[in-house]
Design a protein around this motif. Structure first.
Motif, short mmCIF file in Angstrom:
data_model
loop_
_atom_site.label_atom_id
_atom_site.label_comp_id
_atom_site.label_asym_id
_atom_site.label_seq_id
_atom_site.Cartn_x
_atom_site.Cartn_y
_atom_site.Cartn_z
N ARG A 141 -55.45 13.68 -35.43
CA ARG A 141 -54.17 14.40 -35.57
C ARG A 141 -53.36 13.85 -36.74
O ARG A 141 -52.76 14.60 -37.51
CB ARG A 141 -53.34 14.28 -34.29
N PHE A 142 -53.33 12.52 -36.85
CA PHE A 142 -52.62 11.86 -37.95
C PHE A 142 -53.12 12.39 -39.29
O PHE A 142 -52.33 12.79 -40.16
CB PHE A 142 -52.84 10.35 -37.83
N TYR A 143 -54.44 12.43 -39.46
CA TYR A 143 -55.01 12.90 -40.72
C TYR A 143 -54.80 14.41 -40.90
O TYR A 143 -54.61 14.88 -42.04
CB TYR A 143 -56.50 12.55 -40.81
N SER A 173 -47.46 3.97 -35.50
CA SER A 173 -47.29 2.84 -34.57
C SER A 173 -48.31 2.85 -33.44
O SER A 173 -48.48 1.85 -32.74
CB SER A 173 -45.87 2.84 -34.00
N PHE A 174 -49.01 3.97 -33.23
CA PHE A 174 -49.98 4.07 -32.14
C PHE A 174 -51.42 3.84 -32.60
O PHE A 174 -52.34 3.83 -31.79
CB PHE A 174 -49.89 5.45 -31.48
N LEU A 175 -51.61 3.65 -33.90
CA LEU A 175 -52.95 3.57 -34.46
C LEU A 175 -53.22 2.21 -35.09
O LEU A 175 -52.31 1.55 -35.60
CB LEU A 175 -53.15 4.66 -35.52
N GLU A 176 -54.48 1.81 -35.06
CA GLU A 176 -54.91 0.63 -35.79
C GLU A 176 -55.53 1.10 -37.11
O GLU A 176 -56.66 1.56 -37.15
CB GLU A 176 -55.95 -0.17 -34.97
N SER A 178 -56.52 0.51 -41.23
CA SER A 178 -56.89 -0.52 -42.20
C SER A 178 -55.83 -0.58 -43.30
O SER A 178 -54.98 0.32 -43.42
CB SER A 178 -58.25 -0.19 -42.82
N THR A 179 -55.89 -1.63 -44.11
CA THR A 179 -54.95 -1.75 -45.23
C THR A 179 -55.07 -0.56 -46.17
O THR A 179 -54.07 -0.03 -46.66
CB THR A 179 -55.21 -3.05 -46.01
N LEU A 180 -56.31 -0.12 -46.40
CA LEU A 180 -56.53 1.05 -47.27
C LEU A 180 -55.90 2.30 -46.67
O LEU A 180 -55.26 3.08 -47.38
CB LEU A 180 -58.03 1.27 -47.49
N GLU A 181 -56.08 2.50 -45.36
CA GLU A 181 -55.51 3.69 -44.71
C GLU A 181 -53.99 3.67 -44.77
O GLU A 181 -53.36 4.70 -45.02
CB GLU A 181 -55.99 3.76 -43.26
N LEU A 182 -53.40 2.49 -44.53
CA LEU A 182 -51.94 2.38 -44.59
C LEU A 182 -51.44 2.62 -46.01
O LEU A 182 -50.47 3.37 -46.22
CB LEU A 182 -51.50 1.00 -44.11
N ALA A 183 -52.12 2.02 -46.98
CA ALA A 183 -51.72 2.20 -48.37
C ALA A 183 -51.80 3.67 -48.77
O ALA A 183 -50.90 4.20 -49.44
CB ALA A 183 -52.60 1.35 -49.28
N ASP A 184 -52.88 4.33 -48.34
CA ASP A 184 -53.06 5.74 -48.66
C ASP A 184 -51.96 6.59 -48.05
O ASP A 184 -51.47 7.54 -48.67
CB ASP A 184 -54.44 6.20 -48.17
N PHE A 185 -51.56 6.24 -46.83
CA PHE A 185 -50.47 7.00 -46.20
C PHE A 185 -49.14 6.72 -46.90
O PHE A 185 -48.36 7.65 -47.15
CB PHE A 185 -50.33 6.66 -44.72
N TYR A 186 -48.86 5.44 -47.20
CA TYR A 186 -47.60 5.11 -47.90
C TYR A 186 -47.50 5.88 -49.21
O TYR A 186 -46.44 6.40 -49.56
CB TYR A 186 -47.52 3.61 -48.20
N TYR A 187 -48.63 5.96 -49.92
CA TYR A 187 -48.62 6.70 -51.19
C TYR A 187 -48.37 8.19 -50.94
O TYR A 187 -47.58 8.82 -51.66
CB TYR A 187 -49.94 6.51 -51.93
#
Length: 423
Positions: A141-143, A173-176, A178-187
């Motif tokens: 859902r997030f993606y 906040s409900f998902l684990e 990776s650093t890459l996934e977080l960075a990609d979302f922040y971008y």
């Protein structure tokens, strides 16, 4: 293929009647409801049916598919086009019996299609998946919402883009991740908000993305973040910071041979020179970029052409401006991804053709509403100032006063939108 349809497909392939398949497992009517997607069977019932059909989906096979989907996601985030394409073709040949994994695949396919600019296909898939959102695992859902945001950006619907990226943020906040996934979302969060002219939010998340990408040495994405930060600081009138990030992006892009971003970086530097009144420097950079263009159908190319047209107009070189503008006529008319540039094209086309009465009508009918919708207040303010000057020369003082006043209001609106400071 859905679970029920898969069962029916396998049963007919083996030429089995419903009575044969359901015997000792469930009633015929229950099986019929499974095949027609009226109800969802228990895992135990489903496994018994699949075993009888000779379709035993081993745990290690599911694990392998999951691993490959994760790998595909990583290659998509890293923009590894060759490996992404290989995995896309691999999954096209697979049958998915696990609904959760199938949904994950379909959502990843949206991201792949976006990168291939297959917008019609993305639109169709988003519509088909909307009713399946409730069945998606949280991460899928997030993606789904993240990719939806990018789609709506591409078709110029910034309100929907912002709504979807905020919806995706709710799952963080409900998902684990990776650093890459977080960075990609922040971008992604920064990018969408920057396009919506919320530069305060965009700067915050671009800095978070840059920090995350630096920790995993994703240098190409570091370049992207520097460019985005340069754009945002320019809009906030922090020109020293803008230059700092553009220069960092330019240096790093050359070091890692990131050729596809060198043009956008130089284009943004030219824009900064233009704002500071250094038109010779701006024009020189844009002419260099224009001479290297071979495809006028990309957004970046069209944007470069429009910027060069603007600089030529400032120098009074209208014939050269018109010649440049003609290069993107077909692209603007035919390519949906360039729709957001249509109003700017119309302005320059009518202005260069000295069709000012028609331009006045188009300003009210199309250009002002469309650029306001896109939050392009600074661009529109410049158009209004130009028309104000023109009408002064024609002694149409009431019309010139209208445009000057509107230009001033738009400039204030731009400052307020980008800085949050009330004037």
């Amino acid at each position: 293929m859905s679970i029920g349809h898969k069962v029916r497909y396998l049963r007919k392939k083996k030429q089995m009647k419903q009575e044969e398949l359901s015997k000792g497992i469930c009633s015929v009517s229950y099986l019929s409801k499974i095949e027609n997607e009226i109800l969802q069977p228990s895992d135990e019932t489903m496994q018994l049916l699949l075993n009888r059909l000779g379709y035993i989906e081993e745990t290690n096979a599911l694990t392998r598919i999951q691993e490959l989907l994760t790998k595909w996601n990583i290659t998509l985030m890293k923009r590894d086009e060759k490996e992404s394409k290989n995995l896309y073709h691999f999954f096209q040949e697979k049958d998915f019996i696990n609904e959760g994994i199938h949904l994950e695949y379909r959502v990843l396919r949206i991201q792949y299609s976006l990168q291939q600019n297959m917008l019609a296909q993305v639109r169709k898939e988003l519509m088909n998946l909307t009713e399946k959102i409730i069945d998606m695992p949280l991460k899928t859902r997030f993606y789904f919402f993240k990719h939806s945001a990018y789609y709506y950006y591409h078709v110029g619907k910034m309100g929907e883009a912002v709504t979807n990226i905020i919806e995706a943020q709710k799952f963080i906040s409900f998902l684990e991740l990776s650093t890459l996934e977080l960075a990609d979302f922040y971008y992604a969060f920064s990018f969408v908000n920057s396009k919506n002219n919320d530069t305060k939010t965009a700067v915050k998340y671009a800095e978070m993305a840059l920090s995350s990408y630096q920790t995993i040495y994703m240098l190409t994405k570091c370049v992207d973040c520097h460019i985005l930060l340069g754009i945002c600081h320019k809009r906030n009138f922090h020109y020293d910071l803008a230059f700092e990030h553009y220069e960092a992006a330019h240096t790093l892009a050359k070091e890692i041979d990131y050729q596809e971003m060198l043009h956008p970086i130089i284009h943004n530097l030219s824009s900064l020179y233009s704002i500071l009144g250094q038109h010779d420097e701006a024009l020189g950079l844009l002419q260099e970029l224009y001479s290297e263009l071979s495809n006028f159908h990309s957004y970046t190319s069209a944007r470069i052409v429009l910027s060069l047209v603007k600089e030529y107009c400032k120098e009074g070189r209208k014939s050269e401006a018109a010649q440049c503008l003609s290069k993107i006529y077909l692209a603007i008319q035919q390519d949906p991804s360039l729709k957001s540039l249509g109003s700017e094209y119309i302005f320059f086309d009518l202005m260069l053709g000295d069709q000012f009465e028609k331009l006045d009508r188009e300003m009210e009918k199309t250009i002002i509403p469309e650029l306001m919708k896109q939050n392009k207040y600074l661009t529109l303010s410049g158009f209004c100032d130009y028309l104000g000057e023109y009408h002064v020369e024609q002694s149409r003082y009431k019309k010139s006063s209208y445009y000057f006043q509107l230009g001033k209001e738009l400039l204030v609106k731009s400052i307020q939108k980008n800085t949050g400071v009330k004037i």
